[in-house]
Design a protein around this motif. Sequence first.
Motif, short mmCIF file in Angstrom:
data_model
loop_
_atom_site.label_atom_id
_atom_site.label_comp_id
_atom_site.label_asym_id
_atom_site.label_seq_id
_atom_site.Cartn_x
_atom_site.Cartn_y
_atom_site.Cartn_z
N TRP A 122 -0.25 5.70 -5.29
CA TRP A 122 -0.56 7.09 -4.91
C TRP A 122 0.44 7.60 -3.86
O TRP A 122 0.88 8.76 -3.94
CB TRP A 122 -1.98 7.17 -4.37
N ALA A 123 0.79 6.74 -2.90
CA ALA A 123 1.74 7.15 -1.86
C ALA A 123 3.10 7.49 -2.45
O ALA A 123 3.76 8.45 -2.02
CB ALA A 123 1.87 6.06 -0.80
N ILE A 172 7.12 11.48 -4.22
CA ILE A 172 7.95 12.14 -5.22
C ILE A 172 7.65 13.65 -5.28
O ILE A 172 8.54 14.49 -5.26
CB ILE A 172 7.77 11.48 -6.60
N THR A 173 6.35 13.98 -5.37
CA THR A 173 5.98 15.39 -5.50
C THR A 173 6.25 16.17 -4.22
O THR A 173 6.73 17.30 -4.26
CB THR A 173 4.50 15.53 -5.88
N SER A 174 5.94 15.56 -3.08
CA SER A 174 6.21 16.26 -1.82
C SER A 174 7.70 16.36 -1.58
O SER A 174 8.20 17.35 -1.01
CB SER A 174 5.52 15.55 -0.65
N GLY A 175 8.47 15.33 -2.04
CA GLY A 175 9.92 15.43 -1.95
C GLY A 175 10.46 16.60 -2.74
O GLY A 175 11.35 17.32 -2.30
N VAL A 214 9.85 -3.83 -1.29
CA VAL A 214 11.22 -3.40 -1.03
C VAL A 214 11.53 -2.07 -1.70
O VAL A 214 12.08 -1.15 -1.09
CB VAL A 214 12.21 -4.48 -1.49
N LEU A 215 11.14 -1.95 -2.98
CA LEU A 215 11.56 -0.78 -3.74
C LEU A 215 10.91 0.52 -3.30
O LEU A 215 11.49 1.60 -3.46
CB LEU A 215 11.30 -1.00 -5.23
N VAL A 216 9.71 0.46 -2.73
CA VAL A 216 9.09 1.71 -2.29
C VAL A 216 9.88 2.34 -1.14
O VAL A 216 9.70 3.53 -0.83
CB VAL A 216 7.62 1.50 -1.85
N VAL A 257 2.03 -0.24 1.23
CA VAL A 257 1.52 1.13 1.42
C VAL A 257 2.22 1.79 2.60
O VAL A 257 2.62 2.96 2.52
CB VAL A 257 0.00 1.11 1.64
N VAL A 258 2.39 1.05 3.68
CA VAL A 258 3.10 1.59 4.85
C VAL A 258 4.54 1.94 4.47
O VAL A 258 5.08 2.97 4.88
CB VAL A 258 3.07 0.58 6.01
N GLY A 259 5.17 1.08 3.66
CA GLY A 259 6.54 1.34 3.25
C GLY A 259 6.68 2.62 2.45
O GLY A 259 7.64 3.36 2.59
N ALA A 260 5.69 2.88 1.59
CA ALA A 260 5.73 4.11 0.79
C ALA A 260 5.69 5.33 1.69
O ALA A 260 6.43 6.31 1.49
CB ALA A 260 4.58 4.12 -0.21
#
Length: 767
Positions: A106-107, A112-115, A348-350, A742-745
Amino acid sequence: MRKAIDLCKHICTLVPLLPVVILASVPLALLGSWRPWYAAVGDLHLPVLGDPGVGQWLVIALVAYIVVDTVKGMVEDIRNGQVGVDLLAVVAILSTVAVHEYWASWAVTLMITSGEAIEAYAEAKAESSLTALMQAAPQTAHVVTLPGLDGHVHDSAAAHAAAAGEGGFRRVADAGSTGSAGSAAGPAASSPTASAADGDASAAVASVASGDVAAHYRTVPADQVDLGDVIVVLPGETVPVDGELLSGSATLDLSAINGEPMPREVFAGARVMSGAVNGATTLTMRATQKASDSQYQRIVQLVASAQESRPAVVRTADRLAVPFTILSLLIAGVAWMVAGTPLRFAQVLVLATPCPLLIAAPVAYIAGTGRLAKSGILIKTQDVLENLGRVTHVFFDKTGTLTVKQPQVVRVEMLPGSGTRLNEDHVLMMAGVVEGYSVHILSKGIEKAGREAMARLNGRFADGQRRCPERDFPGHGRDYPVVRDVREDAGKGVSGEVNGHLVRVGRLSFANANAAGFQPVSAGAASASVASTSPLSDHDVRTRFGMLAADEMASYVSVDGHLVARIVMRDVPRANARESLARLHELGVGTLTMLTGDKRASARVIADEVGIDEVHAELFPEDKVAAVRAATAGAAGAGAAAAGRAAGRRGRRPVTMMVGDGVNDAPVLAVADLGVAMTDGTSTAASESAQVVIMNDDIAAVPQAIAIARRTRRVMLEAVLLGLGLAVIGMVAAAFDLIPVVVGAFLQEAIDVVSILWALTALFDRD
């Protein structure tokens, strides 16, 4: 509070999916693991997905939609020759679903959408100056339907409509008239008249020029206006097409065209440009250009071209995203192998989405383009913005670029020993009146000085001065002088009767001749205003006046058959030319060169006054082209060679810029790396061949454009490097399990916001 709500509404309008993603957090929190089908079918145990709850299925649906939409965008980018670099976002969001980290999924969807929303808002903010300019383009026109006109003005009738001239001296006598009755050239002279032979068309033109057309027009789209159509522009409306003013006068706001802050008053026969805003009274005009060829549309085309282009530096940023993607996948893969869990791969990828490259770089350049447009500087492509920041050698045309457009009066020299009782202001006033009818290059400067002299004379008269020579000149104190019998002898001068006195202005041989055109051979009778003197030869006259400086020129004035004064003029540098050129040196531009067809001595005088390094004088247009071409190749003299060596040490060749304003500058503007056309808002051959168009005719815009370009590039690089640097640090930390998925996202979202906001600082004026 109201502004915050409006901002949220605007952002949600730009990206409708954003509020859906935000609301999806509610069922994810409340119904995340709820499985109403459990009692009926038990655990689903789907491959990879397992058995998600209702809230988790909603997140999966959002992920699927975003992945499909993102892949479509990547394919479209590749088709357009751009690199599709959203792969990291797709892999990151799918990996979070695969490891059942639905809050992280979800994050990432929120990121993506907020970006996208931030990007859309940032670009809208950066483009505000450009979009406002384009949205203000005239859409409709009021075409006159008066009987006898039928939307068109016959040439003869149009000529009558333009009988009143432009400028401070309202013209009554035609330049070639031989016996017109004298009259005061005042406001009454501005009403056009027509001969009986013109019939209905003449009457219609008279009605048009008086503004009595309110109920006699039809409104059509601007692109349907034909050449010759007569158009009504109501108070406060924008002029739809270029044309010729038929009304006696009009007040126009040209700020949208050239940034001119004060409205300009124009008179019948003057050019009216599309994009100008009409003042408080209705005006009528005749279309001389179609809408697509008019001035404002040319500006809109330049803006649209700049918006659609992609500078090389942004394309380079796109390509940088490929190695960044490889690096991110490598770090994530190594972390997975070392930790032995796929969760570490997702962690890593988030943090690895390349939004600083995808968004920050173009936003910075759009912001820079907007700043230029707001300053009255239009560029044709965004590549120009990049090249502006690398200029090493600037060439200037002299006349009209470094100097004002017409030679200006610098002093009036009264003939020693002439015995005249006139003063300098009387000479300028009378000379300015007759020169107002001339087309000679020197006429405008004398006419301007004459208007100023008239204002001073009227001011003294209003203060109560009645001493000589005022009492000897009937009409002194009148708002407008009485003029008659004005005629111009091409290449010699112009003559006429002003307030009852015969005035001749022009070459010495012309002014020193009698009414029949012969040089006087004996002393003439004394007049009431000009004392009798012995006749002087041209050589004696020049001896009495003294020598002119190398950059000076003169017009001689006689009154009632007696030579009385010499009006000295020169090409005057622009008031801010020296300061602007000094600013170019401060910006690191190595060489400033003047290219002119003028004589070397006069060119050297102007060069010394404004701070030019090199002077190439007595050039034809092809010589200017050769000089710039040589400098572009790095071989235009010692100064250019030094600039070339300096550029070479930085790994770049010299970048040349040519700044000009005239039609004869068009070839050299085209051959330079950057051609800069200085205009007052009108369309010329120079602006057609230039890559940069300065709309406010201000030479200070040249260093300003370079400064904006350099700051834009600097801000873009800072935004990209800041975002990528923070992302790499975050990925390394996540690889060591220091940052939960989640924090990373959410951390990646913060990195995106920081880099985009930093790119937007290119809008701010810090130069």
